[in-house]
Scaffold this motif. Sequence first.
Motif, PDB file in Angstrom:
ATOM      1  N   PRO A 186      40.726  41.708  32.223  1.00 20.14           N
ATOM      2  CA  PRO A 186      41.369  41.037  33.363  1.00 20.14           C
ATOM      3  C   PRO A 186      40.594  41.145  34.676  1.00 20.14           C
ATOM      4  CG  PRO A 186      42.887  42.505  32.184  1.00 20.14           C
ATOM      5  CD  PRO A 186      41.507  42.850  31.760  1.00 20.14           C
ATOM      6  N   ALA A 187      39.477  41.856  34.658  1.00 23.59           N
ATOM      7  CA  ALA A 187      38.597  41.936  35.841  1.00 23.59           C
ATOM      8  C   ALA A 187      37.165  41.806  35.329  1.00 23.59           C
ATOM      9  CB  ALA A 187      38.801  43.269  36.572  1.00 23.59           C
ATOM     10  N   ALA A 188      36.861  40.612  34.787  1.00 22.76           N
ATOM     11  CA  ALA A 188      35.708  40.447  33.896  1.00 22.76           C
ATOM     12  C   ALA A 188      34.342  40.485  34.574  1.00 22.76           C
ATOM     13  CB  ALA A 188      35.862  39.138  33.121  1.00 22.76           C
ATOM     14  N   GLY A 225      38.548  36.299  29.828  1.00 21.91           N
ATOM     15  CA  GLY A 225      38.118  37.065  30.994  1.00 21.91           C
ATOM     16  C   GLY A 225      38.603  36.398  32.268  1.00 21.91           C
ATOM     17  N   PHE A 226      39.136  37.181  33.190  1.00 21.17           N
ATOM     18  CA  PHE A 226      39.646  36.646  34.459  1.00 21.17           C
ATOM     19  C   PHE A 226      38.915  37.282  35.635  1.00 21.17           C
ATOM     20  CE2 PHE A 226      43.661  37.079  31.771  1.00 21.17           C
ATOM     21  CZ  PHE A 226      43.449  35.863  31.149  1.00 21.17           C
ATOM     22  N   ASP A 227      38.736  36.508  36.687  1.00 13.24           N
ATOM     23  CA  ASP A 227      38.147  37.047  37.912  1.00 13.24           C
ATOM     24  C   ASP A 227      38.500  36.103  39.062  1.00 13.24           C
ATOM     25  OD1 ASP A 227      35.695  39.354  38.085  1.00 13.24           O
ATOM     26  OD2 ASP A 227      36.047  38.159  39.876  1.00 13.24           O
ATOM     27  N   THR A 228      38.286  36.579  40.287  1.00 16.66           N
ATOM     28  CA  THR A 228      38.578  35.744  41.458  1.00 16.66           C
ATOM     29  C   THR A 228      37.309  35.320  42.181  1.00 16.66           C
ATOM     30  OG1 THR A 228      38.865  37.755  42.768  1.00 16.66           O
ATOM     31  CG2 THR A 228      40.858  36.762  41.848  1.00 16.66           C
ATOM     32  N   ASP A 229      36.156  35.646  41.622  1.00 11.73           N
ATOM     33  CA  ASP A 229      34.877  35.291  42.230  1.00 11.73           C
ATOM     34  C   ASP A 229      34.238  34.193  41.387  1.00 11.73           C
ATOM     35  OD1 ASP A 229      32.130  35.162  42.870  1.00 11.73           O
ATOM     36  OD2 ASP A 229      32.136  37.210  43.618  1.00 11.73           O
ATOM     37  N   ARG A 230      34.177  32.970  41.926  1.00 10.24           N
ATOM     38  CA  ARG A 230      33.691  31.836  41.140  1.00 10.24           C
ATOM     39  C   ARG A 230      32.232  31.991  40.719  1.00 10.24           C
ATOM     40  NH1 ARG A 230      36.949  27.489  40.593  1.00 10.24           N
ATOM     41  NH2 ARG A 230      35.213  26.123  40.103  1.00 10.24           N
ATOM     42  N   THR A 231      31.433  32.654  41.557  1.00  7.23           N
ATOM     43  CA  THR A 231      30.032  32.882  41.178  1.00  7.23           C
ATOM     44  C   THR A 231      29.964  33.765  39.934  1.00  7.23           C
ATOM     45  OG1 THR A 231      29.305  32.687  43.464  1.00  7.23           O
ATOM     46  CG2 THR A 231      27.810  33.781  41.962  1.00  7.23           C
ATOM     47  N   GLN A 251      38.357  32.483  33.094  1.00  9.36           N
ATOM     48  CA  GLN A 251      39.218  31.725  34.003  1.00  9.36           C
ATOM     49  C   GLN A 251      39.314  32.348  35.383  1.00  9.36           C
ATOM     50  OE1 GLN A 251      43.042  31.426  32.078  1.00  9.36           O
ATOM     51  NE2 GLN A 251      42.124  30.841  30.125  1.00  9.36           N
ATOM     52  N   TYR A 252      39.505  31.454  36.366  1.00 12.16           N
ATOM     53  CA  TYR A 252      39.769  31.915  37.733  1.00 12.16           C
ATOM     54  C   TYR A 252      41.227  32.359  37.786  1.00 12.16           C
ATOM     55  CZ  TYR A 252      40.340  32.016  42.778  1.00 12.16           C
ATOM     56  OH  TYR A 252      40.600  32.428  44.058  1.00 12.16           O
ATOM     57  N   ARG A 253      41.438  33.636  38.042  1.00 10.26           N
ATOM     58  CA  ARG A 253      42.809  34.132  38.093  1.00 10.26           C
ATOM     59  C   ARG A 253      42.856  35.480  38.793  1.00 10.26           C
ATOM     60  NH1 ARG A 253      46.150  34.862  32.555  1.00 10.26           N
ATOM     61  NH2 ARG A 253      45.782  32.610  32.438  1.00 10.26           N
ATOM     62  N   ASP A 254      43.808  35.627  39.688  1.00 13.66           N
ATOM     63  CA  ASP A 254      44.090  36.933  40.269  1.00 13.66           C
ATOM     64  C   ASP A 254      45.042  37.619  39.293  1.00 13.66           C
ATOM     65  OD1 ASP A 254      44.936  39.156  41.596  1.00 13.66           O
ATOM     66  OD2 ASP A 254      45.365  38.152  43.488  1.00 13.66           O
ATOM     67  N   SER A 255      44.510  38.542  38.513  1.00 20.57           N
ATOM     68  CA  SER A 255      45.267  39.128  37.400  1.00 20.57           C
ATOM     69  C   SER A 255      46.554  39.817  37.826  1.00 20.57           C
ATOM     70  CB  SER A 255      44.388  40.121  36.643  1.00 20.57           C
ATOM     71  OG  SER A 255      43.351  39.444  35.974  1.00 20.57           O
ATOM     72  N   LEU A 256      46.583  40.335  39.059  1.00 22.54           N
ATOM     73  CA  LEU A 256      47.748  41.098  39.506  1.00 22.54           C
ATOM     74  C   LEU A 256      48.840  40.227  40.126  1.00 22.54           C
ATOM     75  CD1 LEU A 256      45.973  44.181  41.127  1.00 22.54           C
ATOM     76  CD2 LEU A 256      47.067  44.073  38.883  1.00 22.54           C
ATOM     77  N   SER A 257      48.549  38.942  40.311  1.00 21.33           N
ATOM     78  CA  SER A 257      49.504  38.069  41.009  1.00 21.33           C
ATOM     79  C   SER A 257      50.483  37.403  40.033  1.00 21.33           C
ATOM     80  CB  SER A 257      48.746  36.983  41.776  1.00 21.33           C
ATOM     81  OG  SER A 257      48.214  36.035  40.858  1.00 21.33           O
ATOM     82  N   GLU A 258      51.426  36.671  40.606  1.00 17.93           N
ATOM     83  CA  GLU A 258      52.426  35.962  39.802  1.00 17.93           C
ATOM     84  C   GLU A 258      51.797  34.873  38.923  1.00 17.93           C
ATOM     85  OE1 GLU A 258      55.528  36.622  39.445  1.00 17.93           O
ATOM     86  OE2 GLU A 258      56.206  37.748  41.198  1.00 17.93           O
ATOM     87  N   GLN A 259      50.586  34.401  39.301  1.00 21.58           N
ATOM     88  CA  GLN A 259      49.963  33.326  38.513  1.00 21.58           C
ATOM     89  C   GLN A 259      49.544  33.820  37.130  1.00 21.58           C
ATOM     90  OE1 GLN A 259      45.734  32.254  39.209  1.00 21.58           O
ATOM     91  NE2 GLN A 259      45.925  33.332  41.149  1.00 21.58           N
ATOM     92  N   ASN A 260      49.438  35.137  36.960  1.00 20.17           N
ATOM     93  CA  ASN A 260      49.109  35.691  35.649  1.00 20.17           C
ATOM     94  C   ASN A 260      50.412  36.015  34.921  1.00 20.17           C
ATOM     95  OD1 ASN A 260      48.074  36.909  33.401  1.00 20.17           O
ATOM     96  ND2 ASN A 260      47.302  38.725  34.455  1.00 20.17           N
ATOM     97  N   THR A 261      50.795  35.164  33.996  1.00 20.02           N
ATOM     98  CA  THR A 261      52.070  35.344  33.281  1.00 20.02           C
ATOM     99  C   THR A 261      51.875  35.908  31.871  1.00 20.02           C
ATOM    100  OG1 THR A 261      51.950  33.043  32.528  1.00 20.02           O
ATOM    101  CG2 THR A 261      53.201  33.479  34.557  1.00 20.02           C
ATOM    102  N   ASP A 262      50.644  36.279  31.521  1.00 19.49           N
ATOM    103  CA  ASP A 262      50.365  36.762  30.167  1.00 19.49           C
ATOM    104  C   ASP A 262      51.197  37.998  29.839  1.00 19.49           C
ATOM    105  OD1 ASP A 262      48.564  34.766  29.866  1.00 19.49           O
ATOM    106  OD2 ASP A 262      46.774  36.008  30.067  1.00 19.49           O
TER     107      ASP A 262
END
Length: 483
Positions: A186-188, A225-231, A251-262
């Motif tokens: 989740p922090a790839a 794999g998720f991360d918030t840094d597009r580079t 995928q672009y995703r803030d793993s700790l936020s509500e957008q991560n529903t996994d």
Amino acid sequence: MITGELKNKIDKIWETFWTGGITNPLTVIEQFTYLLFIKGLDEVETTKENEAVLLGFDYEGIFPKDKQYIRWSKFKNLEASKMYEIVSKEVFPFIKNLHGNKDSAYTKYMSDAIFVIPTPQILSKIVDGIDNIPMKDRDTKGDLYEYLLSKVATAGTNGQFRTPRHIIKMMVELMKPTPEDIIVDPAAGSAGFLVAAGEYLRNNHSDLFLVQGLKEHFNNTMFYGFDTDRTMLRIGAMNMMLHGVENPNIQYRDSLSEQNTDKDKYTLILANPPFKGSLDYDVVSADLLKVAKTKKTELLFLSLFIRMLKVGGRCACIVPDGVLFGSSKAHKAIRKEIIENHKLEAIISMPSGVFKPYAGVSTAIIIFTKTGAGGTDNVWFYDMKADGYSLDDKRNPIDDDDIPDIINRFNNLEGEMDRKRTDQSFFVPVDEIKDNDYDLSINRYKEIEYEEVEYEEPSVILGKIKEIEDEIIKGIEELEGMI
């Protein structure tokens, strides 16, 4: 680790980027990666063409028949300005649109990629340099990536720092991924854990590629794999593809936020989440705060891992030492959750130099299985003292290395039951951990043997001091006689 020869080649190419005015390390890595990817595509295509000829069947490649000149092996020999025109106007758009699937990780993160090499001469020099790097060996690719990422001068964004490849490899070997696993980080970042897991499967379960369903799973639904840094997402997606995973779910995703529903989705988590301090409650998914109400990311990620795993799923992650012994309500709550409601298996304490020169923080690896019904009985502790490299900023290779011993002992835990607390590894019963307020720091349980030192009688020591004093006085008198 990377050889001196390969290091010199990369340094020379890096220098060429800098002289061309590209000085942001991540931009250099991006552009470097695009060209490595272009070269890798051509090499894979050539291998498949040769196999098709050998086996006598037709092969329709990824490069159009009327555009063979956009292949690395073709354009690398062209004059600089012609090469620049082809790469910037045809090759680069080609790789950006390589995947027809608009939802693939590759398509998403290549869509806003920009070719920024400024002149034909600079491109020609870089292409020549990269052409001399052997890319067929997967280990070389890994070493090359490791070295490229080590050149990022800062510790990364938001307090992230690179996980050394040998530590990643150790964690993967401890967890032994299987062909049926669904693996997530989740922090790839650059997808180091996912790449290593893929390599482990290639080396230990190569027959999975002979089973159509497992092969499809490997290429499409095994790695997330998720991360918030597009580079970093772009680099991670290309890293996975260069290592033979056709469609990684980066995928672009803030793993700790509500957008991560996994939830209850994955069977294996391998991660080194960022320890970036505090977040506001309102940006954190509400269900994570139920386990431990905290703003600390390292505790929130542990809550997240529990939620994301299926029952029976396993986790190996790196945590700062404070997670093991922190006395706050949230620290105790997350440790109690893992120990009481799931199965905590191991705590591997690592020396503080492991992440140098990027950070000197003391860390540990925590390994547990999600059960939802407890199961922790005896927790295995290991006190890693050496990882094969010096623990200073230079991190030079040394002979002392506990990693083979850690892997061997973890794979034979039944032989650890009789180990003493004075040994480097030992078991601690769960009741004792509970009695110690769920403290998981190894020093709480480790016993140190002190050797008894016998000294001479005081009168004997005084006599020796007097003898020395007499010799000093005699020496002084002799010097006075010479003056």
